[in-house]
Write a protein that holds these residues in place. Structure first.
Motif, short mmCIF file in Angstrom:
data_model
loop_
_atom_site.label_atom_id
_atom_site.label_comp_id
_atom_site.label_asym_id
_atom_site.label_seq_id
_atom_site.Cartn_x
_atom_site.Cartn_y
_atom_site.Cartn_z
N CYS A 166 0.84 -1.19 0.00
CA CYS A 166 0.00 0.00 0.00
C CYS A 166 0.88 1.24 0.00
CB CYS A 166 -0.88 0.04 1.26
SG CYS A 166 -2.23 -1.12 1.22
N ASP A 167 0.29 2.34 -0.42
CA ASP A 167 0.95 3.64 -0.31
C ASP A 167 0.14 4.43 0.71
OD1 ASP A 167 2.50 5.85 -0.65
OD2 ASP A 167 2.01 6.16 -2.76
N GLU A 168 0.54 4.31 1.97
CA GLU A 168 -0.18 4.89 3.10
C GLU A 168 -0.24 6.40 2.97
OE1 GLU A 168 -1.83 4.04 7.10
OE2 GLU A 168 -1.37 2.79 5.39
N LEU A 169 -1.46 6.96 3.10
CA LEU A 169 -1.72 8.40 3.02
C LEU A 169 -1.16 8.99 1.74
CD1 LEU A 169 -1.15 9.44 6.74
CD2 LEU A 169 -3.31 8.97 5.59
N HIS A 170 -1.34 8.27 0.65
CA HIS A 170 -0.77 8.67 -0.64
C HIS A 170 -1.48 9.89 -1.23
CE1 HIS A 170 -4.36 6.58 -1.89
NE2 HIS A 170 -4.15 6.93 -3.13
N THR A 171 -0.80 10.51 -2.16
CA THR A 171 -1.38 11.64 -2.89
C THR A 171 -1.49 11.33 -4.37
OG1 THR A 171 0.81 12.62 -3.16
CG2 THR A 171 -0.48 13.34 -1.26
N ARG A 172 -1.13 10.14 -4.79
CA ARG A 172 -1.20 9.79 -6.21
C ARG A 172 -2.62 9.40 -6.59
NH1 ARG A 172 2.93 5.10 -7.14
NH2 ARG A 172 3.83 5.44 -5.12
N LYS A 173 -2.90 9.39 -7.87
CA LYS A 173 -4.22 8.98 -8.36
C LYS A 173 -4.34 7.47 -8.25
CE LYS A 173 -4.63 12.78 -11.57
NZ LYS A 173 -4.67 13.21 -12.97
N GLY A 174 -5.55 7.00 -8.01
CA GLY A 174 -5.78 5.57 -7.93
C GLY A 174 -5.80 5.07 -6.50
N GLU A 175 -5.98 3.77 -6.38
CA GLU A 175 -6.10 3.14 -5.07
C GLU A 175 -4.79 3.20 -4.28
OE1 GLU A 175 -7.74 -0.83 -4.98
OE2 GLU A 175 -8.59 -0.51 -6.98
N GLU A 176 -4.93 3.14 -2.95
CA GLU A 176 -3.74 3.07 -2.09
C GLU A 176 -3.03 1.72 -2.22
OE1 GLU A 176 -4.48 3.14 2.13
OE2 GLU A 176 -5.81 1.43 2.02
N LEU A 177 -3.78 0.68 -2.60
CA LEU A 177 -3.20 -0.65 -2.79
C LEU A 177 -2.49 -0.66 -4.15
CD1 LEU A 177 -2.83 -3.52 -1.69
CD2 LEU A 177 -4.98 -4.14 -2.83
N LEU A 178 -1.16 -0.60 -4.12
CA LEU A 178 -0.38 -0.50 -5.35
C LEU A 178 -0.23 -1.83 -6.05
CD1 LEU A 178 2.44 1.92 -4.10
CD2 LEU A 178 0.25 2.48 -5.21
N THR A 179 -0.07 -2.90 -5.28
CA THR A 179 -0.08 -4.24 -5.84
C THR A 179 -0.70 -5.17 -4.81
OG1 THR A 179 1.18 -5.95 -7.01
CG2 THR A 179 2.26 -4.93 -5.10
N ALA A 180 -1.53 -6.09 -5.27
CA ALA A 180 -2.31 -6.95 -4.39
C ALA A 180 -1.65 -8.31 -4.20
CB ALA A 180 -3.71 -7.15 -4.98
N ASN A 181 -2.11 -9.02 -3.19
CA ASN A 181 -1.72 -10.40 -2.94
C ASN A 181 -1.93 -11.19 -4.23
OD1 ASN A 181 -1.23 -12.94 -1.84
ND2 ASN A 181 -2.88 -12.84 -0.36
N GLY A 182 -0.87 -11.84 -4.71
CA GLY A 182 -0.96 -12.65 -5.91
C GLY A 182 -0.67 -11.90 -7.20
N LYS A 183 -0.22 -10.65 -7.11
CA LYS A 183 -0.01 -9.84 -8.31
C LYS A 183 1.42 -9.30 -8.41
CE LYS A 183 -4.34 -9.97 -9.58
NZ LYS A 183 -4.76 -10.71 -10.77
N LYS A 184 1.84 -9.11 -9.63
CA LYS A 184 3.07 -8.39 -9.98
C LYS A 184 2.60 -7.16 -10.73
CE LYS A 184 7.35 -8.75 -12.59
NZ LYS A 184 8.23 -9.65 -13.35
#
Length: 186
Positions: free
Chosen positions: A83-101
């Motif tokens: 995750c990108d905690e308290l992020h300011t970028r566009k999109g979800e805070e979850l940058l990559t999920a369990n099982g993903k590259k």
């Protein structure tokens, strides 16, 4: 007031009588980390088993963290995700999920592919986290299973150094413990 050492482990605990209303962190005082490998064991109960390991982060004056988090959760995409905690970028805070590259390009576009496997946590029991951060690539494994990989190239958003901290999540009562922590700078 939430942190102690119990049973040989760093222990964060909130209760109904002593609630945690804002995420709390115990922060490593050894300076900033750039490229590193971290191995630790964690055990968590309550509050959805929601916790995490902050790294390459900045801790604000109010104690909250801004930056990458190797997430701990009872199951699903957040467990073993970055995750990108308290992020300011566009999109979800979850940058990559369990099982993903996932690769995030310079403009912030995300491309995720399936690793073909996911991590599973043993709730209430000891689990192993293995975090490797080298350059713009972060790889997470739980209980020996590689569960996510992130290559973050987004201009103005990727972090190449920062602080390390362990999280006690705000909300419902919970206990989280960390032990056998081994850190190696790369």
């Amino acid at each position: 007031s939430w942190w102690s050492v119990r049973d040989g482990a760093i222990t964060g605990q909130s209760t109904a009588e002593h609630p945690c209303k804002l995420n709390q962190f115990i922060v490593w005082q050894g300076g900033e980390l750039a490229d590193f490998e971290l191995k630790l064991k964690f055990r968590v109960t309550g509050n959805g088993c929601n916790s995490g390991v902050q790294f390459r982060s900045v801790f604000r004056d109010d104690g909250l963290a801004v930056g990458y988090q190797a997430d701990i959760y009872q199951d699903g995409p957040y467990l073993g995700g970055v995750c990108d905690e308290l992020h300011t970028r566009k999109g979800e805070e979850l940058l990559t999920a369990n099982g993903k590259k996932t690769v995030i390009d310079a403009d912030g576009r995300r491309t995720a592919t399936d690793l073909g496997r996911t991590a599973v946590m043993k709730p209430g029991d000891w689990n192993e986290y293995h975090i490797v951060a080298k350059g713009q690539t972060i790889t997470l494994s739980i209980n020996g299973e590689k569960c996510s990989e992130l290559t973050d190239q987004e201009k103005g958003h990727f972090d190449l150094k920062g602080s390390l901290g362990l999280q006690l999540r705000s909300g419902d009562p919970m206990t989280v413990q960390f032990k056998d922590i081994r850190l190696r700078k790369l």
